[in-house]
Design a protein around this motif. Structure first.
Motif, mmCIF file in Angstrom:
data_model
loop_
_atom_site.group_PDB
_atom_site.id
_atom_site.type_symbol
_atom_site.label_atom_id
_atom_site.label_comp_id
_atom_site.label_asym_id
_atom_site.label_seq_id
_atom_site.Cartn_x
_atom_site.Cartn_y
_atom_site.Cartn_z
ATOM 1 N N THR A 80 2.173 -7.916 -0.126
ATOM 2 C CA THR A 80 1.060 -7.316 0.610
ATOM 3 C C THR A 80 -0.084 -8.303 0.750
ATOM 4 O O THR A 80 -0.753 -8.333 1.781
ATOM 5 N N ALA A 81 -0.297 -9.129 -0.270
ATOM 6 C CA ALA A 81 -1.371 -10.129 -0.198
ATOM 7 C C ALA A 81 -1.060 -11.167 0.870
ATOM 8 O O ALA A 81 -1.949 -11.588 1.608
ATOM 9 N N GLU A 95 -5.443 -14.240 9.251
ATOM 10 C CA GLU A 95 -6.647 -15.039 9.024
ATOM 11 C C GLU A 95 -6.341 -16.516 9.200
ATOM 12 O O GLU A 95 -5.305 -17.013 8.805
ATOM 13 N N ASN A 141 -3.004 -0.909 1.612
ATOM 14 C CA ASN A 141 -3.892 -0.691 0.486
ATOM 15 C C ASN A 141 -3.175 -1.031 -0.815
ATOM 16 O O ASN A 141 -2.144 -0.455 -1.135
ATOM 17 N N ASP A 142 -3.721 -1.973 -1.568
ATOM 18 C CA ASP A 142 -3.102 -2.407 -2.821
ATOM 19 C C ASP A 142 -3.421 -1.488 -3.991
ATOM 20 O O ASP A 142 -2.837 -1.653 -5.061
ATOM 21 N N SER A 189 0.858 -10.739 3.526
ATOM 22 C CA SER A 189 0.810 -10.126 4.853
ATOM 23 C C SER A 189 -0.629 -9.840 5.279
ATOM 24 O O SER A 189 -0.958 -9.870 6.452
ATOM 25 N N ASP A 190 -1.518 -9.596 4.303
ATOM 26 C CA ASP A 190 -2.932 -9.405 4.612
ATOM 27 C C ASP A 190 -3.565 -10.699 5.122
ATOM 28 O O ASP A 190 -4.449 -10.676 5.963
ATOM 29 N N GLY A 191 -3.101 -11.836 4.637
ATOM 30 C CA GLY A 191 -3.681 -13.111 5.003
ATOM 31 C C GLY A 191 -3.059 -13.742 6.233
ATOM 32 O O GLY A 191 -3.521 -14.785 6.685
#
Length: 55
Positions: free
Chosen positions: A46-47, A54, A2-3, A49-51
């Motif tokens: 974090t951005a 995908e 969570n950012d 690692s979130d992608g």
């Protein structure tokens, strides 16, 4: 991850940076700039690692 906490921290740091600019202390300015860079690095991490999952 969570950012939201990192986003809130960045916003607070920017507010503190404005106050430091009004004080005019270059050492404090360097310290807050370093903190802002670290917060930005953490947000970018974090951005990315979130992608990763995908495609």
């Amino acid at each position: 991850m969570n950012d939201a906490p990192l986003d809130a921290l960045a916003a607070q740091c920017l507010s503190v940076r404005d106050l430091i600019d009004s004080v005019g202390d270059p050492l404090m300015r360097a310290a807050i700039d370093l903190l802002l860079m670290e917060v930005g690095r953490a947000l970018a991490e974090t951005a990315s690692s979130d992608g990763q999952g995908e495609a």
